[in-house]
Scaffold this active site. Structure first.
Site, PDB file in Angstrom:
ATOM      1  N   SER A   1       0.857  -1.179   0.000  1.00  0.00           N
ATOM      2  CA  SER A   1       0.000   0.000   0.000  1.00  0.00           C
ATOM      3  C   SER A   1       0.893   1.228   0.000  1.00  0.00           C
ATOM      4  CB  SER A   1      -0.903  -0.005   1.229  1.00  0.00           C
ATOM      5  OG  SER A   1      -1.713   1.149   1.237  1.00  0.00           O
ATOM      6  N   GLU A   2       0.521   2.242  -0.790  1.00  0.00           N
ATOM      7  CA  GLU A   2       1.418   3.381  -1.017  1.00  0.00           C
ATOM      8  C   GLU A   2       1.838   4.102   0.259  1.00  0.00           C
ATOM      9  OE1 GLU A   2      -0.931   5.714  -3.687  1.00  0.00           O
ATOM     10  OE2 GLU A   2      -2.131   6.611  -2.114  1.00  0.00           O
ATOM     11  N   ASN A   3       1.025   4.002   1.310  1.00  0.00           N
ATOM     12  CA  ASN A   3       1.386   4.674   2.555  1.00  0.00           C
ATOM     13  C   ASN A   3       2.416   3.883   3.365  1.00  0.00           C
ATOM     14  OD1 ASN A   3      -0.825   2.886   2.822  1.00  0.00           O
ATOM     15  ND2 ASN A   3      -1.352   3.716   4.805  1.00  0.00           N
ATOM     16  N   GLY A   4       3.100   2.958   2.730  1.00  0.00           N
ATOM     17  CA  GLY A   4       4.275   2.354   3.342  1.00  0.00           C
ATOM     18  C   GLY A   4       4.120   0.925   3.822  1.00  0.00           C
TER      19      GLY A   4
ATOM     20  N   SER B   1       8.598   3.884   0.277  1.00  0.00           N
ATOM     21  CA  SER B   1       7.419   3.231  -0.293  1.00  0.00           C
ATOM     22  C   SER B   1       7.291   3.531  -1.790  1.00  0.00           C
ATOM     23  CB  SER B   1       6.163   3.704   0.446  1.00  0.00           C
ATOM     24  OG  SER B   1       5.025   3.072  -0.096  1.00  0.00           O
TER      25      SER B   1
END
Lengths: 224, 228
Positions: free
Chosen positions: A50-53, A92
């Protein structure tokens, strides 16, 4: 009366899931692609990013408790698998842009015959531009799959010669999964039909596609 | 003695000037320093440029700053409300459509690396992200070894507001789960990074290898045991 049925979203998700290999690192875009998480084969370890890490994401425990610091790109509550890791944004997005993700599956408004992707803005004068991480994913994942309906709500083809919507990325799409077919996009202008729903013919599919399709003898039949 | 802790939110946000570029951490509801933002409402700084992933996260915090007319421009990746039934940036949308606030839409990874470049002493850099799209219009582009790139410039901040779980008096930070998101890079990119934390712990209590933002990037720490 048509001789064929469209695939449901769950059926498309299942087709995409089937093509994701064991051990793959995968980012599922917001919207329809998030359904794929529910169809990943249980005998494969597929690691969701997920892009938030978050690397190693899964569904939130049913009925809670929900953790406000474990969310996905769509801001939904999620869970972590054993072996998960969490990082900050620069790292990320290095995973996304730097070619470390094996597959990303994105929704789309339009895909062109050369693999141009339009999925972030309808270009309407009143729309507020909002891109999120879509352009980074399109630019950097090893393979970009698109999951979408074959035609839009008004029946207009979404696979086109040239996108009329603003692009997310130029020549980035590798394969398209629709409710009617699976189409490879090698980037040389051909759109190769790998599979179609039962009862549909290539000329029939072509009528709903605004760019020339290439048929293959080994075209699979999908039961809807 | 090096002590970056400050006793109050008011002191934590002091010195933010009119016209400042303020970076605000957070992604979705996670890692948003809402208490610092609300303290800034009282502090009074105006004509601000805000750098945040979104253009609001519900009615509290950034939306209040916008509604109070204190924000000139928002630099963000996603200014729309993802869920129209529970809009996150309704105030921004209203101000934007009225032509009262400026928007710079930046791909999320480009935004992160522009801040990284600023914090790491780098100049402009080439990225493949947005090449061939409307977001590359007006920017320098180049094809290198067959790949198209867009030139992007460093994005420095005057202040950064971030939220973490623990800090010590040197400003070392530990974040909870995905709360980290933009926190480390914003601390690096801003002249004065301010962290609101759940708990200030004694120096030496944080295992050195678990520190996620080293204190050198943090100038102020304020404890906020019951964050909004």
């Amino acid at each position: 009366m048509t001789a064929w049925n469209k695939l449901t979203r769950a059926q498309i998700a299942e087709l995409v899931a089937r093509d994701i290999p064991d051990g793959a690192y995968v980012n599922l875009g917001i919207g329809m692609p998030t359904l794929i998480a529910q169809h990943l084969p249980a005998d494969r370890e597929i690691i969701l990013h997920s892009e938030n890490g978050i690397l190693g994401m899964t569904n939130a425990p049913e009925g809670g408790p929900h953790d406000p610091d474990i969310i996905n790109a769509g801001k939904e509550f999620m869970g972590l698998v054993p072996g998960a890791s969490i990082t900050e944004h620069v790292t990320s997005f290095a995973m996304m842009r730097g070619g470390h993700l094996d597959v990303t599956v994105l929704g789309a408004f339009q895909v062109s015959r050369l693999g141009d992707l339009a999925n972030w803005d309808t270009g309407e004068p009143n729309s507020i531009p909002a891109v999120g991480g879509a352009m980074d994913l399109a630019a950097g994942a090893k393979q970009v799959f698109v999951m979408m309906e074959h035609v839009d709500r008004k029946g207009a083809p979404k696979i086109v010669t040239e996108c009329t919507y603003p692009l997310t990325g130029a020549r980035v799409v590798d394969r398209i999964y629709t409710d009617l077919a699976i189409i490879d996009v090698p980037g040389d202008g051909r759109l190769i039909v790998r599979a179609m729903v039962e009862g549909l013919t290539l000329p029939g599919l072509q009528k709903m596609t605004a760019a020339p399709l290439t048929g293959v003898d080994a075209c699979q039949r999908i039961a809807a | 003695m090096l002590d970056k802790t400050v006793p109050s939110l008011a002191e934590a946000v002091s010195g933010v000037c009119d016209g400042a570029t303020l970076m605000i951490g957070g992604f979705g509801g996670s890692g948003i320093p809402t208490d610092l933002i609300r303290a800034l409402l009282d502090q009074g700084a105006t004509n601000l440029t805000i750098v945040n992933n979104n253009a609001g996260n519900g009615p509290l915090g950034l939306s209040e700053l916008i509604a109070a007319g204190r924000v000139r421009k928002v630099i963000c990746s996603y200014a729309r409300s993802a869920n129209p039934k529970n809009p996150s940036s309704a105030v921004f949308a209203e101000w934007y459509r009225a032509g009262r606030i400026e928007l710079e839409c930046v791909p999320q990874g480009t935004m992160a690396d522009r801040m990284h470049a600023a914090g790491a002493g780098l100049g402009p850099f080439f990225t493949p992200t947005s090449y061939g799209t409307p977001l590359a219009e007006g920017k320098e582009t180049r094809v290198i070894d067959g790949v198209g790139y867009v030139l992007e410039h460093p994005l420095p901040g005057d202040f950064a507001f971030v939220k973490a779980t623990q800090a010590d008096r040197w400003g070392n930070l530990v974040y909870r789960y995905a709360q980290r998101n933009f926190g480390p890079v914003m601390c690096m990119a801003a002249k004065i990074a301010v962290a609101q934390v759940q708990e200030i712990v004694p120096l030496g209590a944080l295992p050195p290898e678990h520190v996620m933002t080293p204190g050198i990037f943090v100038q102020r720490v304020v404890e906020c045991r019951n964050p909004q």
